[in-house]
Write a protein that holds these residues in place. Sequence first.
Motif, short mmCIF file in Angstrom:
data_model
loop_
_atom_site.label_atom_id
_atom_site.label_comp_id
_atom_site.label_asym_id
_atom_site.label_seq_id
_atom_site.Cartn_x
_atom_site.Cartn_y
_atom_site.Cartn_z
N ILE A 69 0.84 -1.19 0.00
CA ILE A 69 0.00 0.00 0.00
C ILE A 69 0.88 1.24 0.00
O ILE A 69 1.77 1.38 0.84
N ASP A 70 0.64 2.13 -0.93
CA ASP A 70 1.41 3.37 -1.04
C ASP A 70 0.85 4.37 -0.02
O ASP A 70 -0.29 4.81 -0.11
N VAL A 71 1.67 4.72 0.98
CA VAL A 71 1.24 5.66 2.01
C VAL A 71 1.90 7.01 1.85
O VAL A 71 1.85 7.85 2.75
N SER A 72 2.52 7.21 0.70
CA SER A 72 3.15 8.51 0.47
C SER A 72 2.08 9.60 0.48
O SER A 72 1.00 9.44 -0.07
N GLY A 73 2.39 10.70 1.13
CA GLY A 73 1.44 11.80 1.23
C GLY A 73 0.54 11.70 2.45
O GLY A 73 -0.17 12.66 2.78
N MET A 74 0.55 10.55 3.12
CA MET A 74 -0.26 10.39 4.32
C MET A 74 0.47 10.97 5.52
O MET A 74 1.71 10.98 5.57
N PRO A 75 -0.26 11.50 6.51
CA PRO A 75 0.41 12.01 7.71
C PRO A 75 1.00 10.87 8.52
O PRO A 75 0.63 9.70 8.35
#
Length: 405
Positions: free
Chosen positions: A175-181
């Motif tokens: 799961i791409d969590v880039s950009g998530m806090p």
Amino acid sequence: MATDIVMPKLGMVMTEGTISKWNRAQGEDIAQGEVVLEIETEKLNYELEATSSGKLHHIAPEGAIIPVNGLLGYLLAEGEAPPEVTQNTSAANESEVSAQATDNKPVAGKVAVRGEAIPSTPGARKLAAKLGIDLSNVTPTGPRGRVVEADVRAHSETGASKATPVTDGKTPVKIDVSGMPSPDKVTKMSGMRQGIAAHMLSSLQTTAQLTFTLDIPVTELQSQRKKWSKSNKTAVTNTHVYTKICGEIISELPIFNSMLIDNQIYEYKKVDIGIAVALPEGLIVPVIKDVMNLSLADLAQLTSAANKRALAGKLSPDEVSGGTFTISVLGVVEGFTPILNRGQAAILGVGVTKQKAVVENNQIAIRDVCTFNLTVDHQLVDGAIAAEFMKRLSASIENPNSIFK
């Protein structure tokens, strides 16, 4: 002579377990029958007792995930040195500790697995597959040059390689969590939660699941149940009655008492029904054996007792194995899609009971109505057979005289 302490097989589908706690310290004297450690599986927590007396020698640390028959430790005679665990140790001792050390140091006591091109722990291989990482690119820090789970995580976090999506349907894509806090809290899933997650994902990936939903009036059943309970001085719930009814239907429609294993259909005469029990950390399914040969009173007593043991964490391995059909009473909501237990042909999800308007003899009446959700494996069960099951379920619930005779 040293006595092996190995990971027991606690059920038909168990492949590994987690050491949740060593109850006795390294070097302590242990008497036969004493609990030496606690094991956590996807289905239950289990206290492992010593099969003989001796001095306790740990091999695997707390938190280690060990395959069935994998070596956990030894019971040694006075003055005896522990056997050397080598690459040529038997398959029972080829367990690989997959626990991650919190300080990123290699975990002691790891054992090499024969035939691996890249020496690595099962946890490292599983994580690498999940993240799409080639183990040959990971710098090992484990004993004798093995890649451990911490190495894979470190490799992933440094961005040394980008994950390649896995599309074989067996492992999830990262799961791409880039950009998530940044998360406020990160909690490692328990062994039971991990087991449930893997079990459910495997079930969805290996079966053709189809759900049938039907509202069935239960007013008459509830009325007769209350009268029967009072006259027989036995507490019987709707779930007990549904279980008895399902047992009768399954005995008449045997495809619901079968399992699909390696493209072969295993059929069973004895009807063993699992009844799901919700726990704070997940779900467990105690199995009521030979339902057709139980009276309603016996069924109610056995089910209630199993429920209490489940909530107390006291179920035995035998009590959570062998079911070929499952009932899951969720309540609260009406329609939902229960997921099959791996291998089983069907599962019945019971929703909330609420008052609804129904048509009886061309008149509108208010009745207690419950929503039933039957999920089947379409590889085994055709739609017409599933519909027949629901038809018989409706008939037996609306006219339950034979159950309370």
